[in-house]
Design an enzyme around this catalytic site. Structure first.
Site, short mmCIF file in Angstrom:
data_model
loop_
_atom_site.label_atom_id
_atom_site.label_comp_id
_atom_site.label_asym_id
_atom_site.label_seq_id
_atom_site.Cartn_x
_atom_site.Cartn_y
_atom_site.Cartn_z
N GLU A 141 0.83 -1.20 0.00
CA GLU A 141 0.00 0.00 0.00
C GLU A 141 0.87 1.26 0.00
OE1 GLU A 141 -3.92 1.68 2.45
OE2 GLU A 141 -2.84 -0.09 3.15
N GLY A 161 -8.25 4.68 6.85
CA GLY A 161 -9.12 4.50 7.99
C GLY A 161 -8.52 3.64 9.09
N ALA A 162 -7.65 2.70 8.70
CA ALA A 162 -7.10 1.76 9.68
C ALA A 162 -5.58 1.77 9.74
CB ALA A 162 -7.59 0.34 9.39
N SER A 163 -4.90 2.40 8.79
CA SER A 163 -3.43 2.42 8.82
C SER A 163 -2.93 3.71 8.17
CB SER A 163 -2.85 1.21 8.08
OG SER A 163 -3.14 1.28 6.69
N THR A 164 -1.66 3.99 8.42
CA THR A 164 -1.00 5.12 7.76
C THR A 164 0.34 4.64 7.23
OG1 THR A 164 -0.31 7.42 8.00
CG2 THR A 164 0.12 5.99 9.87
N GLN A 165 0.76 5.21 6.09
CA GLN A 165 1.98 4.78 5.42
C GLN A 165 2.89 5.98 5.16
OE1 GLN A 165 -0.71 2.02 5.57
NE2 GLN A 165 -1.19 3.48 3.96
#
Length: 495
Positions: free
Chosen positions: A165, A204-208
């Site tokens: 992602e 909504g559930a993770s950051t990259q």
């Protein structure tokens, strides 16, 4: 009549016409490349909160083994993400039908069979796969059944890793901003000399966080090497699961229920009923789950609008874990110092855009961003509603979301004032959304064989000009002769 007209032409003129025809046949030709046909590809971005469909198109020939891809159209699937259908897998497949029907219209019918179709699920499904692998598998099976009913070339539905992602989002951003390859005025593609930029995605559930690295990473798990347009890239990337916007809000809510009578990040005058089952359903809040609680219980919670206490609550999300490397971001995760230009998209953009557009606050520096966050967190519920009447159900949570963005950038990733000045918050580049889906499609075009270019015979431009001039002269001469011969002879004695 035609025979009589031809009979009027002198033999020399007929011979000249025949000679011109022979010249046309004998003029040397060259092979000219026909414009390549268009290919199409469909990517379904199955995020934690919703699913979006993107249709891409590109010429059938390729540049350095990577297709020149652009967005053709898009469609937002109604309802929540496919992970929300854990108890009703069939509903996950059915939710995609409306957008897939649109794809039947957007992609030319003669291209349906050759159009690859992919579904990539992100952090929402990664979380579901952690808590219930069986439910995650059932959801993927259900969407697969739906996707295979369409006449496209279905290539699979899978859960993307956080690394995928992050890297595909980085590819998308740099492709759209023409950092890999650029079309010049001379009609040729060339590689710009400027470097790439980093990419920050907040879902909504993770950051990259992803950017090109100057050298080998101390932690091999955070390094990816890829080749695009004939160039090799070494990229640092890391995905933080449970640090997406929605999961952060749930974690803050779980913390408030443990230690506070009111939510310091909610505006004064706002209250809501909280269903405990929803708060503690996620693996991100497992550690905060009480040993015994009634999942059917509903708690009424009010906002206290306390920026200092809210900042303290958000700061607690960044664990001061020991760093086994020369440098870490947070939670003991290796990260080189941020450098160069960055683009921040998804919820990064929406949060900062709210501060700028709805609240009218400057956010050009870290100091301004911190002041803007404090200003939002000091607003009462009635003041917020008056300032942003069209914000919808997200309005009560803009304070904690903005506080998290500010803390993540400064405390988590280590952006100082100088580095922050090189961050751009962006939703689109041109007509194309910034996100991982286009990068995914760009990568997948390497597996789609390029069609051999069609060739046709063509005359050189100079030969065409000479032949056209010759035929024009012959036609003019023929008309003059016809008019002279068709004119009646003068009667004897006429003046």
């Amino acid at each position: 009549m035609a025979g009589k007209l031809l009979a009027l032409l002198p033999p020399a003129l007929l011979a000249a016409a025949g000679l011109a025809g022979l010249l046309l046949l004998s003029v040397p030709t060259r092979d000219v490349r026909e414009p390549p046909a268009l290919k199409y590809g469909i990517v379904l971005d199955a995020g934690s909160s919703h699913t979006s469909m993107f249709i891409y198109k590109w010429p059938a020939d390729k540049e350095n083994d990577t297709g020149i891809v652009g967005q053709h159209s898009s469609c937002d699937v109604r309802g929540g993400g496919i992970s929300s259908y854990a108890d009703n897998p069939a509903g996950a497949g059915q939710s995609l039908v409306e957008c897939l029907d649109q794809a039947l219209q957007d992609v030319p019918q003669e291209r349906h069979a050759g159009t690859p179709l992919y579904l990539g699920a992100t952090a929402g499904m990664r979380l579901l796969n952690l808590t219930s692998p069986e439910a995650a598998a059932s959801v993927l099976e259900a969407v697969t059944r739906t996707l295979t009913q369409y006449p496209f070339d279905f290539r699979g539905a899978r859960i993307l890793s956080g690394q995928d992602e992050g890297v595909f989002g980085w590819v998308t951003a740099n492709y759209l901003l023409e950092n890999f390859i650029k079309h010049g005025r001379a009609g040729r593609w060339f590689r710009p000399r400027r470097g790439t930029l980093g990419a920050m995605d907040l879902g909504g559930a993770s950051t990259q966080l992803t950017f090109e690295a100057a050298g080998p990473a101390e932690d091999p798990a955070s390094e990816v090497q890829l080749r695009l347009y004939g160039q090799q890239y070494r990229v640092y990337t890391h995905s933080f699961l449970c640090y997406g916007r929605d999961q952060v809000l749930q974690r803050l809510l779980a913390s408030v229920l443990q230690t506070h009578d009111a939510h310091p990040c909610w505006p004064r005058g706002y209250s809501a009923h909280v269903l405990l089952r929803e708060v503690y359903a996620s693996p991100c809040t497992t550690a905060l789950r009480p040993p015994t609680f009634d999942p059917t219980a509903e708690v009424s919670l009010v906002g206290s609008g306390d920026p200092a206490l809210c900042r303290s609550l958000v700061s607690g999300l960044f664990s001061p874990a020991p760093c086994p490397f020369s440098r870490c971001s947070f939670n003991g995760v290796f990260q080189p110092p941020v450098a160069g230009d960055f683009v921040a998209f998804s919820a990064f953009f929406y949060t900062v855009d709210f501060l700028r557009a709805a609240m009218g606050l400057p956010v050009g520096t870290l100091r301004q961003l911190e002041a803007a966050v404090a200003a939002v967190c000091n607003q009462t519920w009635s003041e917020l509603q008056a300032r942003a009447p069209g914000a919808g159900p997200r309005l009560p949570n803009y304070c904690p979301a903005a506080m998290f963005v500010q803390q993540l950038l400064s405390r988590g990733y280590g952006f100082d004032e100088r580095a922050f000045s090189r961050v751009t918050f962006q939703k689109k580049a041109g007509d194309t959304a910034v996100g991982w889906a286009l990068g995914y499609m760009l990568n997948l075009t390497n597996m789609i064989p390029a069609d051999p270019p069609g060739l046709r015979k063509a005359l050189a431009l100079s030969a065409w000009a000479a032949l056209i001039l010759l035929f024009a002269l012959l036609l003019l001469a023929a008309l003059v002769l016809l008019l002279r011969r068709a004119r009646p002879a003068k009667p004897p004695g006429a003046l």
